[in-house]
Design a protein around this motif. Structure first.
Motif, PDB file in Angstrom:
ATOM      1  N   GLY A 122      29.775  -7.416   0.203  1.00 20.17           N
ATOM      2  CA  GLY A 122      30.591  -8.557  -0.182  1.00 20.17           C
ATOM      3  C   GLY A 122      31.171  -9.220   1.050  1.00 20.17           C
ATOM      4  N   LEU A 123      31.297 -10.534   1.004  1.00 17.65           N
ATOM      5  CA  LEU A 123      31.855 -11.297   2.125  1.00 17.65           C
ATOM      6  C   LEU A 123      33.034 -12.121   1.641  1.00 17.65           C
ATOM      7  N   ASP A 124      34.176 -11.955   2.296  1.00 17.48           N
ATOM      8  CA  ASP A 124      35.379 -12.728   2.021  1.00 17.48           C
ATOM      9  C   ASP A 124      35.913 -13.282   3.336  1.00 17.48           C
ATOM     10  N   LYS A 125      36.966 -14.088   3.240  1.00 14.00           N
ATOM     11  CA  LYS A 125      37.586 -14.654   4.435  1.00 14.00           C
ATOM     12  C   LYS A 125      39.051 -14.274   4.498  1.00 14.00           C
ATOM     13  N   ASP A 126      39.493 -13.850   5.680  1.00 14.77           N
ATOM     14  CA  ASP A 126      40.905 -13.565   5.911  1.00 14.77           C
ATOM     15  C   ASP A 126      41.581 -14.886   6.271  1.00 14.77           C
ATOM     16  N   ASP A 178      39.022 -14.468  10.056  1.00 13.10           N
ATOM     17  CA  ASP A 178      37.948 -13.487  10.206  1.00 13.10           C
ATOM     18  C   ASP A 178      37.126 -13.378   8.929  1.00 13.10           C
ATOM     19  N   ILE A 179      35.897 -12.867   9.095  1.00 14.11           N
ATOM     20  CA  ILE A 179      35.043 -12.541   7.966  1.00 14.11           C
ATOM     21  C   ILE A 179      35.323 -11.101   7.546  1.00 14.11           C
ATOM     22  N   ILE A 180      35.614 -10.890   6.272  1.00 15.33           N
ATOM     23  CA  ILE A 180      35.842  -9.547   5.740  1.00 15.33           C
ATOM     24  C   ILE A 180      34.552  -9.077   5.063  1.00 15.33           C
ATOM     25  N   VAL A 181      34.032  -7.956   5.526  1.00 17.90           N
ATOM     26  CA  VAL A 181      32.808  -7.387   4.973  1.00 17.90           C
ATOM     27  C   VAL A 181      33.146  -6.132   4.178  1.00 17.90           C
ATOM     28  N   THR A 182      32.725  -6.098   2.939  1.00 16.70           N
ATOM     29  CA  THR A 182      32.905  -4.918   2.095  1.00 16.70           C
ATOM     30  C   THR A 182      31.531  -4.320   1.809  1.00 16.70           C
ATOM     31  N   CYS A 183      31.373  -3.047   2.124  1.00 15.56           N
ATOM     32  CA  CYS A 183      30.104  -2.352   1.898  1.00 15.56           C
ATOM     33  C   CYS A 183      30.300  -1.242   0.871  1.00 15.56           C
ATOM     34  N   THR A 224      35.681  -3.825   6.488  1.00 14.66           N
ATOM     35  CA  THR A 224      35.955  -4.130   7.896  1.00 14.66           C
ATOM     36  C   THR A 224      36.020  -5.643   8.053  1.00 14.66           C
ATOM     37  N   GLN A 225      36.420  -6.097   9.221  1.00 12.46           N
ATOM     38  CA  GLN A 225      36.425  -7.529   9.461  1.00 12.46           C
ATOM     39  C   GLN A 225      36.187  -7.827  10.928  1.00 12.46           C
ATOM     40  N   GLY A 226      35.783  -9.067  11.192  1.00 11.79           N
ATOM     41  CA  GLY A 226      35.511  -9.509  12.547  1.00 11.79           C
ATOM     42  C   GLY A 226      35.365 -11.016  12.570  1.00 11.79           C
ATOM     43  N   THR A 227      35.287 -11.584  13.754  1.00 11.65           N
ATOM     44  CA  THR A 227      35.157 -13.031  13.862  1.00 11.65           C
ATOM     45  C   THR A 227      33.779 -13.502  13.405  1.00 11.65           C
ATOM     46  N   THR A 228      32.806 -12.589  13.411  1.00  6.93           N
ATOM     47  CA  THR A 228      31.473 -12.873  12.879  1.00  6.93           C
ATOM     48  C   THR A 228      31.074 -11.746  11.938  1.00  6.93           C
ATOM     49  N   VAL A 229      30.034 -11.997  11.137  1.00  5.15           N
ATOM     50  CA  VAL A 229      29.541 -10.953  10.239  1.00  5.15           C
ATOM     51  C   VAL A 229      29.018  -9.775  11.056  1.00  5.15           C
ATOM     52  N   ALA A 230      28.309 -10.071  12.143  1.00  2.68           N
ATOM     53  CA  ALA A 230      27.744  -9.006  12.986  1.00  2.68           C
ATOM     54  C   ALA A 230      28.838  -8.116  13.545  1.00  2.68           C
ATOM     55  N   GLU A 231      29.945  -8.710  13.987  1.00  3.12           N
ATOM     56  CA  GLU A 231      31.042  -7.914  14.533  1.00  3.12           C
ATOM     57  C   GLU A 231      31.680  -7.060  13.450  1.00  3.12           C
ATOM     58  N   ALA A 232      31.869  -7.636  12.261  1.00  5.56           N
ATOM     59  CA  ALA A 232      32.472  -6.886  11.165  1.00  5.56           C
ATOM     60  C   ALA A 232      31.590  -5.704  10.774  1.00  5.56           C
ATOM     61  N   VAL A 233      30.277  -5.918  10.720  1.00  5.25           N
ATOM     62  CA  VAL A 233      29.354  -4.830  10.398  1.00  5.25           C
ATOM     63  C   VAL A 233      29.379  -3.767  11.488  1.00  5.25           C
ATOM     64  N   ASN A 234      29.441  -4.184  12.735  1.00  3.27           N
ATOM     65  CA  ASN A 234      29.486  -3.230  13.844  1.00  3.27           C
ATOM     66  C   ASN A 234      30.752  -2.389  13.800  1.00  3.27           C
ATOM     67  N   ASN A 235      31.814  -2.953  13.258  1.00  2.00           N
ATOM     68  CA  ASN A 235      33.092  -2.228  13.183  1.00  2.00           C
ATOM     69  C   ASN A 235      33.084  -1.129  12.126  1.00  2.00           C
ATOM     70  N   ILE A 236      32.041  -1.081  11.306  1.00  5.16           N
ATOM     71  CA  ILE A 236      31.943  -0.001  10.313  1.00  5.16           C
ATOM     72  C   ILE A 236      31.943   1.353  11.001  1.00  5.16           C
ATOM     73  N   SER A 237      31.316   1.426  12.166  1.00  6.29           N
ATOM     74  CA  SER A 237      31.218   2.699  12.892  1.00  6.29           C
ATOM     75  C   SER A 237      32.574   3.232  13.336  1.00  6.29           C
ATOM     76  N   LYS A 238      33.586   2.387  13.341  1.00  3.18           N
ATOM     77  CA  LYS A 238      34.917   2.827  13.765  1.00  3.18           C
ATOM     78  C   LYS A 238      35.640   3.622  12.679  1.00  3.18           C
ATOM     79  N   GLN A 239      35.200   3.477  11.424  1.00  2.00           N
ATOM     80  CA  GLN A 239      35.920   4.142  10.343  1.00  2.00           C
ATOM     81  C   GLN A 239      35.019   4.862   9.354  1.00  2.00           C
TER      82      GLN A 239
END
Length: 396
Positions: free
Chosen positions: A34-38, A43-48, A73-88
């Motif tokens: 899922g994609l939302d906006k903060d 930022d783009i909020i990505v829900t997996c 997770t969230q990030g300024t781009t979808v790619a960054e938000a997806v990459n941030n999944i590894s942090k949690q």
């Protein structure tokens, strides 16, 4: 024999392994996104939604564990938000099994191409993933509501979409179909999901009990990649008549004999053809629809098998209703939405390629003004297992 053995050994030395292989225990299988906006940060909020394989078929007693894990997770781009999944999360996100991509209404209105770029480039993401807009809500809510009999919410959503062939009042599109719509001479559509309240059995403590669920509803209409509005269920049925996407559905027509009574027609076959014409320099379209159906239910007491003129009357009422569906839909997309989701531009460009070159840049202005004619041929084939109602008007 020794030569064969030596050859086999030499071949095995030359073989290479799967350099990018990941073990199943190292990956997190994502089944829905899922994609939302903060609104605070932009930022783009990505829900997996990730599967817990060990919880799907848990045996024995003890507390049950949810079969899915929701990671946000969230990030300024979808790619960054997806990459941030590894942090949690303790697994590497794997997207090859994503079934549904849900996008918030807000992001859809701003334009989908910037955020869909990640999914097009990603080598593990399938282009046949369902694209859904979360109407009047956000994508995370759609993915976190637990409803239906499936253990995994993504499978529940996927099954709802796949079963839409039984209902002509909804539309769906996968990612590839949506992208083709953007690059064509017309405009794309997508599916819509919204949250609804489902009543449940009352208890001694609570008389009125409801649970939240998900409903596939109508059509999301785009102008290029931006959401401009929705078609409701009836308007969507009109769209499907025009585009030839009506499969099996039920339409209720009023009884010609008894006021307030309905006759349900089960559509068994439907086809359509859009014919572009140039008349005295003006563009027009003929929409030719052919429909066959059976009487599925009859509330009145008319014996339509015996009185063939009444049978013809039912066909005429059915024809008029389909024409009204189509006219209502075309009027809305022309006057209110201004988006050619009917495919008029694409069809016209194929028949009149030279003329199209001169008007394609102005098609957004021309489309709301083009005229059309609807021609419907509706036929009833049978009345089911009984030829007349149990209490027919000719046996009273």
């Amino acid at each position: 024999m020794k030569r064969i053995l030596v050859a086999v050994i030499l071949c095995t030395l030359l073989l290479t392994g799967c350099w990018d292989r990941r073990e199943l225990n190292d990956i997190g299988i994502v089944v829905a996104m899922g994609l939302d906006k903060d609104n605070m940060t932009g930022d783009i909020i990505v829900t997996c939604q990730m599967v817990r394989p060990g919880a799907l078929k848990k045996e024995g007693g003890g507390e049950s564990t949810s079969p899915v894990e929701i990671i946000t997770t969230q990030g300024t781009t979808v790619a960054e938000a997806v990459n941030n999944i590894s942090k949690q999360f303790d697994r590497v996100a794997f997207f090859a099994h994503v079934k549904v991509l849900v996008i918030s209404e807000q992001l859809a209105k701003e334009g989908l191409l910037p955020i869909l770029d990640f999914f097009i480039r990603n080598s593990t993401m399938r282009n046949l993933v369902w694209l859904i807009i979360a109407k009047d809500g956000n994508a995370k809510e759609i993915l976190t509501i637990n409803h239906g009999i499936e253990n995994v919410q993504a499978t529940y959503l996927d099954n709802i979409i796949k079963n839409k062939g039984e209902n002509s009042e909804v539309s769906t599109a996968d990612l590839l179909t949506y992208l083709k719509g953007i690059t064509s001479e017309s405009n794309p559509i997508s599916g819509v999901m919204e949250m609804v309240e489902h009543p449940t059995m009352p208890t001694k403590e609570k008389k009125d009990v409801t649970t939240q669920g998900i409903k596939l509803s109508g059509t999301a209409v785009f102008k290029k990649d931006k959401l401009v509005g929705y078609l409701d269920n009836m308007e969507t049925r009109g769209l499907n008549w025009v585009t030839g996407k009506v499969k099996n559905t039920i339409i209720n027509i009023p009884s010609p004999n008894e006021k307030g009574k309905l006759i349900a027609i089960a559509i068994t076959k439907a086809s359509s053809k859009i014919i572009p014409e140039m008349r005295e320099g003006k563009i027009s379209f003929i929409i030719d629809v052919n429909v066959e159906g059976n009487i599925a239910e009859q509330q009145d007491s008319g014996n339509y098998f015996k009185y063939l003129d009444s049978f013809a009357t039912l066909e005429e009422i059915q024809k008029d209703m389909i024409e009204k569906d189509i006219q209502t839909t075309i009027d809305k997309v022309q006057t209110k939405l201004g988006s050619d989701i009917l495919g008029f531009g694409s069809i016209y460009s194929k028949k009149y390629p030279q003329e199209w070159k001169g008007i394609k840049d102005d098609w957004d202005t021309i489309f709301p003004t083009v005229s059309y004619e609807v021609k419907v041929d509706a036929r009833l084939r049978n009345l089911g297992l009984i030829l007349r109602p149990i209490q027919s008007d000719d046996v009273k």
